[in-house]
Scaffold this active site. Structure first.
Site, mmCIF file in Angstrom:
data_model
loop_
_atom_site.group_PDB
_atom_site.id
_atom_site.type_symbol
_atom_site.label_atom_id
_atom_site.label_comp_id
_atom_site.label_asym_id
_atom_site.label_seq_id
_atom_site.Cartn_x
_atom_site.Cartn_y
_atom_site.Cartn_z
ATOM 1 N N GLY A 7 0.837 -1.190 0.000
ATOM 2 C CA GLY A 7 0.000 0.000 0.000
ATOM 3 C C GLY A 7 0.875 1.244 0.000
ATOM 4 O O GLY A 7 0.843 2.037 0.940
ATOM 5 N N ILE A 11 1.862 7.958 2.639
ATOM 6 C CA ILE A 11 2.707 7.587 3.775
ATOM 7 C C ILE A 11 3.626 6.427 3.412
ATOM 8 O O ILE A 11 4.829 6.440 3.708
ATOM 9 C CB ILE A 11 1.846 7.226 5.003
ATOM 10 N N ASN A 102 -3.971 4.610 11.884
ATOM 11 C CA ASN A 102 -4.554 5.499 12.874
ATOM 12 C C ASN A 102 -5.617 4.749 13.664
ATOM 13 O O ASN A 102 -6.198 3.774 13.184
ATOM 14 C CB ASN A 102 -5.181 6.724 12.202
ATOM 15 N N LYS A 204 -2.462 9.980 20.414
ATOM 16 C CA LYS A 204 -2.858 10.377 19.058
ATOM 17 C C LYS A 204 -4.375 10.302 18.879
ATOM 18 O O LYS A 204 -4.965 11.136 18.191
ATOM 19 C CB LYS A 204 -2.162 9.515 18.008
ATOM 20 N N ASN A 208 -7.441 12.304 16.774
ATOM 21 C CA ASN A 208 -8.133 11.621 15.677
ATOM 22 C C ASN A 208 -9.600 11.340 15.980
ATOM 23 O O ASN A 208 -10.468 11.496 15.105
ATOM 24 C CB ASN A 208 -7.440 10.298 15.357
ATOM 25 N N ASN A 212 -11.129 14.360 13.525
ATOM 26 C CA ASN A 212 -11.410 13.769 12.215
ATOM 27 C C ASN A 212 -12.903 13.722 11.906
ATOM 28 O O ASN A 212 -13.329 14.206 10.846
ATOM 29 C CB ASN A 212 -10.761 12.399 12.102
#
Length: 324
Positions: A7, A11, A102, A204, A208, A212
């Site tokens: 993938g 990133i 994430n 984190k 998120n 988000n």
């Protein structure tokens, strides 16, 4: 150490480029126009830290690479249950899989200890499908503090952050984590090996799980959400709920809510990855970022009205737009 990036989007390609620059034996797995550009020109990284270009092998067929020592997953978390056929040709008996996702990872309770040890988180491991595709024993956790965008096929725009925190589910400081950390550092990244990565996951998640979904509801940037008194207060309440859930599970993230909000505001006019997906008509990554957090609130009998409300409204929006 042989490494495959499964993938290789924004990133994934950035990490692969850094590893290649550091001398690692790395191959990229991508598709479409991006793959064609990777094959012809390699990866171009544009960054305030310095532009560079590398040309590692790239393919859309994992069997052309064969078994490797580490697979770095650059996929969205919702793709994990179906990644088994892509992953299988890359695995040997001791291949590690780095879950650079994430949100709440499917392995969260693997070797967790305590009353929840071994429990499955349905939102990220539906019916055990993710565990079937990726055995938790292979997992190395990774919390990403890095923003990138695919500016054009083969061209990655690096915004800020170079930290990829690593950790074992059993809290050991393993040789495989240390070797991977060394390879990432050689490529110019920060890669601390954390004794308990779950604390980092929750730090984190504070952003998120709140910003988000809030961003897809408001179409606002981080700075705009933090400047607006109403959304800032909503974010604060959601973060406090996240901390309470983390504490109920035995995690002890060391973070001050006001400093977290101030840090998000300093990021500026940044669109969250979920807002970028919404604007691109892509599936929204809400299960790992928020639905799983609400599931953990239910598991621990922790009140989470703000998070529950955000989850209800944002998942309905995703469903109504065909992005769930």
């Amino acid at each position: 150490m042989r490494i495959a990036i499964l993938g290789a989007g924004a990133i994934g390609s950035y990490v692969g480029a850094a590893l290649a620059r550091g001398g690692a034996d790395v191959s990229l797995i991508a598709r479409g126009a991006h793959l064609a550009a990777l094959r012809e020109h390699g990866v171009t990284v544009l960054s305030a830290r310095g532009d560079f270009r590398v040309h590692p092998p790239a393919t859309d067929e994992p069997s052309e690479i064969g078994p490797v020592d580490v697979v770095f997953l650059g996929l969205k978390a919702y793709s994990y249950p179906d990644c088994g056929p892509l992953l299988a040709p890359l695995l040997h008996e001791t291949t590690a899989v780095v879950a650079a996702q994430n949100g709440v990872p499917w392995w969260y309770f693997h070797r967790h200890g305590g009353p929840y040890d071994g429990r499955r988180v349905e939102a990220v491991d539906p019916g055990g499908a993710t565990t079937a595709a990726i055995a938790p024993e292979r997992a190395i956790g990774c919390v990403v503090y890095c923003s990138t965008e695919l500016e054009a096929p083969g061209v990655i725009r690096h915004g800020e952050g170079t930290r990829f925190s690593l950790g074992e589910p059993d809290r050991s400081v393993s040789e495989r984590c240390q070797r991977l950390s060394e390879a990432l550092v050689a490529g110019g990244l920060k890669a601390p090996v954390e004794p308990d990565l779950r604390d980092e996951i929750w730090i984190k998640l504070l952003g998120n799980a709140v910003f988000n979904p809030l961003s897809v509801l408001t179409r606002a940037t981080l700075a705009a959400m933090c400047r607006h008194p109403g959304t800032r207060a909503l974010a604060r309440e959601g973060m406090l709920e996240c901390l309470a859930i983390a504490n109920a599970l035995g995690a002890q993230p060391q973070i001050d809510i006001e400093r977290r909000l101030e840090g998000a505001e300093r990021v500026g006019e940044h669109r969250t990855s979920t807002l970028q997906d919404l604007e691109a008509g892509k599936r929204l990554e809400l299960d790992a970022l928020l639905v799983a957090v609400v599931e953990l609130a239910d598991l621990t009998d922790t009140p989470a009205p703000t998070l529950r409300g955000l989850a209800s409204v944002s998942t309905l929006l995703a469903t109504s737009l065909g992005l769930s």
